[in-house]
Write an enzyme that holds these catalytic residues in place. Structure first.
Site, PDB file in Angstrom:
ATOM      1  N   GLY A 190     -17.015   3.965   7.004  1.00  0.00           N
ATOM      2  CA  GLY A 190     -16.284   4.801   6.071  1.00  0.00           C
ATOM      3  C   GLY A 190     -17.063   6.053   5.746  1.00  0.00           C
ATOM      4  O   GLY A 190     -16.952   7.078   6.427  1.00  0.00           O
TER       5      GLY A 190
ATOM      6  N   GLY B 274     -22.032   0.693   4.338  1.00  0.00           N
ATOM      7  CA  GLY B 274     -23.244   1.398   4.715  1.00  0.00           C
ATOM      8  C   GLY B 274     -23.559   1.418   6.195  1.00  0.00           C
ATOM      9  O   GLY B 274     -24.670   1.778   6.580  1.00  0.00           O
TER      10      GLY B 274
ATOM     11  N   ILE C 226     -11.442   7.028  -7.053  1.00  0.00           N
ATOM     12  CA  ILE C 226     -10.173   7.688  -6.717  1.00  0.00           C
ATOM     13  C   ILE C 226      -9.054   7.111  -7.587  1.00  0.00           C
ATOM     14  O   ILE C 226      -8.119   7.819  -7.950  1.00  0.00           O
ATOM     15  CB  ILE C 226      -9.829   7.488  -5.214  1.00  0.00           C
TER      16      ILE C 226
ATOM     17  N   ASN D 230      -6.179  -5.738  -0.176  1.00  0.00           N
ATOM     18  CA  ASN D 230      -7.272  -5.258  -1.029  1.00  0.00           C
ATOM     19  C   ASN D 230      -7.248  -6.027  -2.349  1.00  0.00           C
ATOM     20  O   ASN D 230      -6.566  -5.625  -3.291  1.00  0.00           O
ATOM     21  CB  ASN D 230      -7.099  -3.753  -1.242  1.00  0.00           C
TER      22      ASN D 230
ATOM     23  N   CYS E 135      -8.247  -4.857  -6.375  1.00  0.00           N
ATOM     24  CA  CYS E 135      -7.421  -4.214  -7.390  1.00  0.00           C
ATOM     25  C   CYS E 135      -7.496  -5.023  -8.681  1.00  0.00           C
ATOM     26  O   CYS E 135      -7.597  -6.242  -8.667  1.00  0.00           O
ATOM     27  CB  CYS E 135      -5.975  -4.150  -6.927  1.00  0.00           C
TER      28      CYS E 135
ATOM     29  N   ASN F 236     -16.013  -4.750  -0.093  1.00  0.00           N
ATOM     30  CA  ASN F 236     -15.561  -3.495  -0.674  1.00  0.00           C
ATOM     31  C   ASN F 236     -16.748  -2.778  -1.335  1.00  0.00           C
ATOM     32  O   ASN F 236     -17.881  -3.236  -1.212  1.00  0.00           O
ATOM     33  CB  ASN F 236     -14.454  -3.771  -1.705  1.00  0.00           C
TER      34      ASN F 236
ATOM     35  N   ASN G  65     -17.314   6.569  -5.638  1.00  0.00           N
ATOM     36  CA  ASN G  65     -15.982   7.143  -5.751  1.00  0.00           C
ATOM     37  C   ASN G  65     -15.165   6.411  -6.792  1.00  0.00           C
ATOM     38  O   ASN G  65     -15.347   5.222  -7.033  1.00  0.00           O
ATOM     39  CB  ASN G  65     -15.262   7.141  -4.395  1.00  0.00           C
TER      40      ASN G  65
ATOM     41  N   GLY H 251     -21.904   3.631   1.357  1.00  0.00           N
ATOM     42  CA  GLY H 251     -22.908   4.378   2.107  1.00  0.00           C
ATOM     43  C   GLY H 251     -24.198   3.589   2.247  1.00  0.00           C
ATOM     44  O   GLY H 251     -24.321   2.448   1.780  1.00  0.00           O
TER      45      GLY H 251
ATOM     46  N   LEU I 273      -7.100   4.547  -6.702  1.00  0.00           N
ATOM     47  CA  LEU I 273      -5.996   4.070  -5.854  1.00  0.00           C
ATOM     48  C   LEU I 273      -4.819   5.038  -5.782  1.00  0.00           C
ATOM     49  O   LEU I 273      -3.666   4.621  -5.648  1.00  0.00           O
ATOM     50  CB  LEU I 273      -5.525   2.686  -6.317  1.00  0.00           C
TER      51      LEU I 273
HETATM   52  C1  LIG Z   1     -13.506   7.879  -1.099  1.00  0.00           C
HETATM   53  C2  LIG Z   1     -13.312   6.416  -0.841  1.00  0.00           C
HETATM   54  C3  LIG Z   1     -12.061   5.844  -0.999  1.00  0.00           C
HETATM   55  C4  LIG Z   1     -11.871   4.489  -0.767  1.00  0.00           C
HETATM   56  N1  LIG Z   1     -10.621   3.936  -0.927  1.00  0.00           N
HETATM   57  C5  LIG Z   1     -10.419   2.619  -0.666  1.00  0.00           C
HETATM   58  C6  LIG Z   1      -9.133   2.034  -0.776  1.00  0.00           C
HETATM   59  O1  LIG Z   1      -8.151   2.687  -1.106  1.00  0.00           O
HETATM   60  N2  LIG Z   1      -9.003   0.712  -0.507  1.00  0.00           N
HETATM   61  C7  LIG Z   1     -10.044  -0.070  -0.124  1.00  0.00           C
HETATM   62  O2  LIG Z   1      -9.884  -1.256   0.128  1.00  0.00           O
HETATM   63  N3  LIG Z   1     -11.291   0.466   0.006  1.00  0.00           N
HETATM   64  C8  LIG Z   1     -11.496   1.789  -0.268  1.00  0.00           C
HETATM   65  N4  LIG Z   1     -12.758   2.326  -0.125  1.00  0.00           N
HETATM   66  C9  LIG Z   1     -13.866   1.460   0.324  1.00  0.00           C
HETATM   67  C10 LIG Z   1     -14.084   1.584   1.842  1.00  0.00           C
HETATM   68  O3  LIG Z   1     -12.962   1.142   2.542  1.00  0.00           O
HETATM   69  C11 LIG Z   1     -15.313   0.783   2.296  1.00  0.00           C
HETATM   70  O4  LIG Z   1     -15.091  -0.578   1.992  1.00  0.00           O
HETATM   71  C12 LIG Z   1     -16.580   1.235   1.607  1.00  0.00           C
HETATM   72  O5  LIG Z   1     -16.598   2.643   1.543  1.00  0.00           O
HETATM   73  C13 LIG Z   1     -17.848   0.714   2.273  1.00  0.00           C
HETATM   74  O6  LIG Z   1     -18.034   1.219   3.555  1.00  0.00           O
HETATM   75  P1  LIG Z   1     -18.932   2.512   3.874  1.00  0.00           P
HETATM   76  O7  LIG Z   1     -20.257   2.293   3.204  1.00  0.00           O
HETATM   77  O8  LIG Z   1     -18.995   2.566   5.353  1.00  0.00           O
HETATM   78  O9  LIG Z   1     -18.222   3.670   3.285  1.00  0.00           O
HETATM   79  C14 LIG Z   1     -12.960   3.681  -0.366  1.00  0.00           C
HETATM   80  C15 LIG Z   1     -14.216   4.266  -0.206  1.00  0.00           C
HETATM   81  C16 LIG Z   1     -14.400   5.613  -0.437  1.00  0.00           C
HETATM   82  C17 LIG Z   1     -15.776   6.198  -0.260  1.00  0.00           C
END
Ligand SMILES: Cc1cc2nc3c(=O)[nH]c(=O)nc-3n(C[C@H](O)[C@H](O)[C@H](O)COP(=O)(O)O)c2cc1C
Ligand SMILES: Cc1cc2nc3c(=O)[nH]c(=O)nc-3n(C[C@H](O)[C@H](O)[C@H](O)COP(=O)(O)OP(=O)(O)OC[C@H]3O[C@@H](n4cnc5c(N)ncnc54)[C@H](O)[C@@H]3O)c2cc1C
Ligand SMILES: Cc1cc2nc3c(=O)[nH]c(=O)nc-3n(C[C@H](O)[C@H](O)[C@H](O)COP(=O)(O)OP(=O)(O)OC[C@H]3O[C@@H](n4cnc5c(N)ncnc54)[C@H](O)[C@@H]3O)c2cc1C
Ligand SMILES: Cc1cc2nc3c(=O)[nH]c(=O)nc-3n(C[C@H](O)[C@H](O)[C@H](O)COP(=O)(O)O)c2cc1C
Ligand code: FES
Ligand code: FES
Lengths: 267, 309, 309, 267
Positions: B263, B242, B70, B125, B128, B190, B68, B215, B72
């Site tokens: 997530g 993940g 995005i 976070n 950044c 992260n 991703n 993931g 922020l």
């Molecule tokens: C679409 C998306 C947006 C995310 N936005 C943020 C964010 O704004 N701030 C942050 O600290 N992490 C953000 N993350 C990271 C997640 O909080 C998490 O650390 C990461 O996805 C790993 O976990 P997962 O594998 O279970 O998704 C984002 C992840 C995804 C996929």
């Protein structure tokens, strides 16, 4: 109301090379969806990619079944094309905002490019009685690429078919078709409502033409999605007001003036 | 059986936490997710001023996970405080993720959110981009991490969780810097800087060019980071990256995590939170564990002869 | 169509290189692999003295890839030079991967292998633990990288390729340090520190506790590292990590790689080398490219607005 | 000669709860394999894990077909249990060194624990004529866990069955069985050759007993594998000479004295 449930395939049939209609049994969605809304599907089979995939609702019996029409373009759609009746999806829906029919208009013109047909067909089916005239303009490059799903003919809807090589219907694009219909009606611009779905470039041209003619236009757009409910901010669409709209929550149907087409086409 | 976890003075009913960026500002999944499975939800990262985010496409499916970018995007601190926060209504704790371009911005926003009542903890976070240092993440070196966290600590009595980026040579030093500056817990890790290229158009798929991988693909890397971090700090470590099943979550706890975030999996399967918490209960029952500390870090203590090759 | 690539003064017939540790010392896959698809094979990392390696289990399948913890088992430089090397008989170039516990060891072994005739290049594995610095990989900071490569450069006229570990905060600085010390090319990246835990026995699966993740899972992370490195050095970059198909390889070339390595995929599919090279040809034909520089780095040049989140 | 080819399933049948025999059509392997050798399989289906999986050859018709016997313990074996005739594997084999029959011995004793039966059954089938007496000792915890694949009975091979709870055959373990047979033969130790396959703990005990009695013993071992040909150094087995042997290339059949059992059991 949006919910997450299981959809069972009732039927999965090829319409033409690479395009299929799929009938799903999913009462939680069939009961309360409107044209322009979509579903997110995840096939419960090994090999499915990470995310769900969005598909517009093509029709609904209002009770238990919903149809979609899809084109095989990548992994998920190719897996879908091999799935059989009885197999299941994890499904979220109905999602997004559908089209808003304007009953003050006497004419509705639906413009479909390529695989844009599903939400428009649903619109025509559901709202045909609201208008004096409903026209469905279908455009494609060739006769072979023209997508006319089975059961598409809706009583009272006029079909106008365009192919770029003239191999079926009139020679020209869906845009030519729209220009023709808008011109031909020779009506007050306020009496006409245009709705459109198709490739981004085509939508941009439709939007442009409608703005020129002062005709109201709603478009159903596509952008890569993840959550489908406005939580992840993946599905950004450049807004004419600056910043981004989100296709899943603010759309997928937008008034064409809300979108910054130029910025979007650059991406 | 007791699944409670304490982060600072905040008690979570379960160790399952919704990761920042996947759950909007808290309410988006109303009626769709079983929030009672959650100990807390972390909001999308909020910055002082609103941010528009990156041009689309913002996400790409790479099969083993997603990338991703995005950028922020968020409503900014005033809209968040004035309009969003008052409407949040979920039966679990709410952590607010905060971000900034300078340590000063982090400090300010921490101050703003403290005392708002509804916020149960701040997740800082530090991934950044540090604008003053050419965009390298604050969290990639111990000093900048310290500076950011120190400022936040001064401004707030809320529990402070620091979320560490994964591509860090001296992970332990960064973690210790965060703790020295007063962090009550660490989230590790992260997303992983990653990208995809459209070979037909010969250009990056994502509008933002690179993005963050999350993931399934990253699980075993995050697990090793958690193992390493848990061995070098004494505050609770929240594992992330993940986690998709109860077994994944249990691996993180055995590696030393006190809690864990999920997530991306929710994008595939909204039933995951309950399935995971149930699976965790079943495991504990089977092993005769009454609460999480009974097995937290239990896999540790072996000598690590090395991540090669 | 010309698939040739030059690494230092060595010309490879194709950009496909067999990654260190997967192809033994060169002969093991005789009769099983189509070596004509390869530009070169890199041997298992050889150290001055023989190494026994780590206790089993040494490998774990995590579905999206594998984690290995071989522990640099190898026959040592004398057996390699005296017995192994003379027997190598493959119709592609042979690169020898070298490792050591001190810069001095790297230097010595580089000297030993130079002038042996059959060696076409040295790949310096700076992921080996720096014993003097508590086991952190040499390649995780610019100075140690420089020291190792400088010594090797002095000893050899062979092309020197430096293989960079992935968990590095300042990747560009490490890459530049390697180049400043005289590297002719960089391999990016080695495996990612990772682990798996057996939840039933509550202990790490691998005998070596942590290991290195390779395979599909790491592709998009390695791709971003290659993109970053290729933008900051002028020597050829050899991409590595999770390359399994021609499309993957093309992504790496578009990101700026001059060549690429494959490793884990061969454990699944011995046909992969030919399939990949054929797919590469088909792509080039379709696009009208006559040789690799026609599209190398073609996806670059876009502004990178950031790997968050 | 080892090669990589395609194996087609001819038959896949459950023997008892969780244990199956699978017949594969794979001439490149059937033609030249010996007892103790193995194959590496990768199912050509979505969802297969990353690596191939090793299975000992249970029997071969010497021309086109090879049988394996497997127990469902994880992802790959569970996928295999659901595969049907006609489905395919990418296969590498035959791999490794098989058993070396010692024709100077008059007695062969094959000791199988759990799923250790396949290579021993192949041994008995192939070499029964070399010995005056061949005994196959089968051990399991209970009658239900005893694995007796269909077609196992080989003319001239004496079967001795042991269950720990006495629910089938004699009460005791395969080790007791071995002790019984070695004692009972009352022969010169040089006249007896022991071969064994089963759980690591059992093999270690068998090795220990044979060393005590001065009887030669070959064991077929298991260690997680990746390449199967000695290239990746994954399949390390602690060697009594120090360092490691590699199960795929130096084994999987070893003289039991080559292995440092203590070190191996610690891992
Ligand atoms: C679409 C998306 C947006 C995310 N936005 C943020 C964010 O704004 N701030 C942050 O600290 N992490 C953000 N993350 C990271 C997640 O909080 C998490 O650390 C990461 O996805 C790993 O976990 P997962 O594998 O279970 O998704 C984002 C992840 C995804 C996929
Ligand atoms: C609201 C909405 C409604 C849609 N309705 C329909 C429909 O009724 N019928 C239909 O055939 N298709 C529809 N699509 C497009 C459909 O979602 C994609 O074709 C599908 O996701 C492709 O998945 P894949 O794995 O087969 O292809 P992939 O391998 O993922 O991608 C192949 C191509 O499709 C594009 N794509 C991938 N995911 C998406 C996505 N989520 N949205 C848009 N494009 C994508 C990729 O950029 C790529 O160019 C809709 C998309 C949206 C957003
Ligand atoms: C030379 C050799 C011959 C074998 N012959 C047979 C046989 O004839 N019949 C049979 O049923 N099994 C045999 N095995 C074991 C068989 O390979 C494993 O049961 C199988 O790989 C498990 O795969 P899985 O994905 O189902 O389980 P996984 O989910 O991968 O693992 C389940 C359990 O099996 C163990 N395991 C996984 N991979 C291996 C491996 N490569 N070797 C040993 N253990 C492993 C794991 O440690 C774990 O405890 C043999 C193994 C070797 C090395
Ligand atoms: C079993 C195994 C052994 C390895 N041994 C070495 C090694 O000795 N030296 C080295 O530099 N890299 C070693 N590697 C790393 C590979 O060379 C390669 O960098 C990595 O596997 C990523 O590529 P892949 O995803 O294509 O496998 C090893 C990898 C594996 C899986
Ligand atoms: S898809 Fe998540 S916000 Fe639209
Ligand atoms: S499995 Fe690769 S060396 Fe044995």
């Amino acid at each position: 109301m949006t919910c997450c449930s299981i959809a069972k395939i009732v039927d999965n049939e090829q319409i033409r090379n690479g395009c299929y209609t799929m009938k799903l049994e999913v009462p939680s969605i069939a009961g309360g969806c409107t044209p322009g809304q979509f579903v997110l599907l995840r096939g419960l089979v090994a090999g499915w990619p990470y995310l769900r995939r969005p598909f517009s609702i093509y029709s609904s019996d209002g009770e238990t079944k919903v149809d979609i029409v899809y084109k095989v373009v990548g992994r998920a759609t190719s897996i879908m094309s091999g799935m059989d009746a009885g197999e299941e999806f994890d499904v979220v829906g109905p999602l997004g905002n559908g089209f808003t029919p304007d009953e003050t208009c006497t004419h509705a013109v639906a413009v479909a490019g390529g695989i844009g047909i599903p939400p428009l067909a649903f619109f025509c089916q559901k709202y045909v009685d609201l208008y004096e005239h409903t026209t469905l303009v279908l455009g494609a490059a060739t006769r072979e690429e023209l997508l006319v799903p089975v059961g598409l003919v809706v009583q009272g809807v006029k079909m106008a078919t365009y192919t770029e090589d003239g191999s079926k219907g009139c020679r020209g694009t869906a845009l030519d078709g729209l220009a023709g219909v808008i011109g031909e009606t020779a009506l007050e611009k306020d009496a006409v409502q245009v709705i459109a779905c198709g490739p981004r470039e085509m939508l941009s041209e439709v939007a442009h033409l409608c703005r020129e003619r002062g005709v109201a236009c709603q478009v159903s757009v596509e952008e890569i999605m993840a959550c489908g409910i406005g939580a992840c901010l993946s599905c950004a669409v450049p807004a004419s007001a600056g910043g981004y709209l989100h296709a899943c929550k603010d759309g997928p149907v937008f008034d064409s003036s809300e979108i910054d087409w130029e910025r979007w086409l650059e991406t | 059986m007791n699944l409670e976890v304490k982060i600072g003075e905040t008690v979570l009913a379960t160790p399952l936490v919704g990761a920042s960026g996947l759950f909007g500002y808290g309410n988006e999944y109303e009626g769709l997710l079983d929030f009672t499975s959650f100990g807390a939800i972390v909001t999308k990262t909020v910055t002082l001023k609103p941010r528009q985010g990156n041009p689309p496409p913002r996400i790409v499916d790479v099969g083993v996970g997603i990338i991703n970018s995005i950028g922020l995007e968020n409503v900014g601190s005033s809209v968040f405080l004035g309009e969003v926060l008052p409407a949040v209504d979920i039966p679990c704790k709410l952590f607010v993720s905060i971000g900034g371009e300078t340590p000063e911005e982090y400090r300010k926003i921490a101050g703003l959110f403290t005392g708002s009542g509804r916020v149960d903890a701040l997740e800082v976070n530090v991934s950044c981009p540090n604008v003053a240092r050419g965009g390298i993440a604050f969290g990639s070196d111990p000093e900048s991490t310290y500076r950011v966290v120190e400022g936040v600590r001064v401004e707030t009595a809320l529990p402070v969780i620091v979320k560490i980026p994964p591509l860090v040579a001296g992970l332990e030093e960064v973690c210790r810097a965060a703790c020295d500056a007063g962090a009550d817990a660490l989230t590790i890790a992260n997303t992983y800087p990653a990208m995809a290229i459209d070979i037909d158009r010969a250009r990056p798929v994502l509008g933002g060019v690179t993005g963050g991988l999350s993931g399934k693909a990253v699980k075993s890397i995050s697990l090793a980071l958690v193992w390493k971090a848990a061995g070098s700090v004494s505050v609770p470590v929240i594992g992330a990256g993940g986690i998709e099943t109860a077994d994944d979550a249990i691996e993180f706890i055995l590696a030393g995590a006190s809690a864990f975030q999920i997530g991306s999996v929710v994008l595939r399967d909204m039933g995951a939170p309950s399935t995971i918490v149930e699976g965790l209960r079943t495991y504990m029952q089977g092993k005769g564990y009454g609460n999480l500390p009974d097995f937290k870090g239990k896999a540790a203590g072996e000598e690590d002869t090395g991540g090669e090759e």
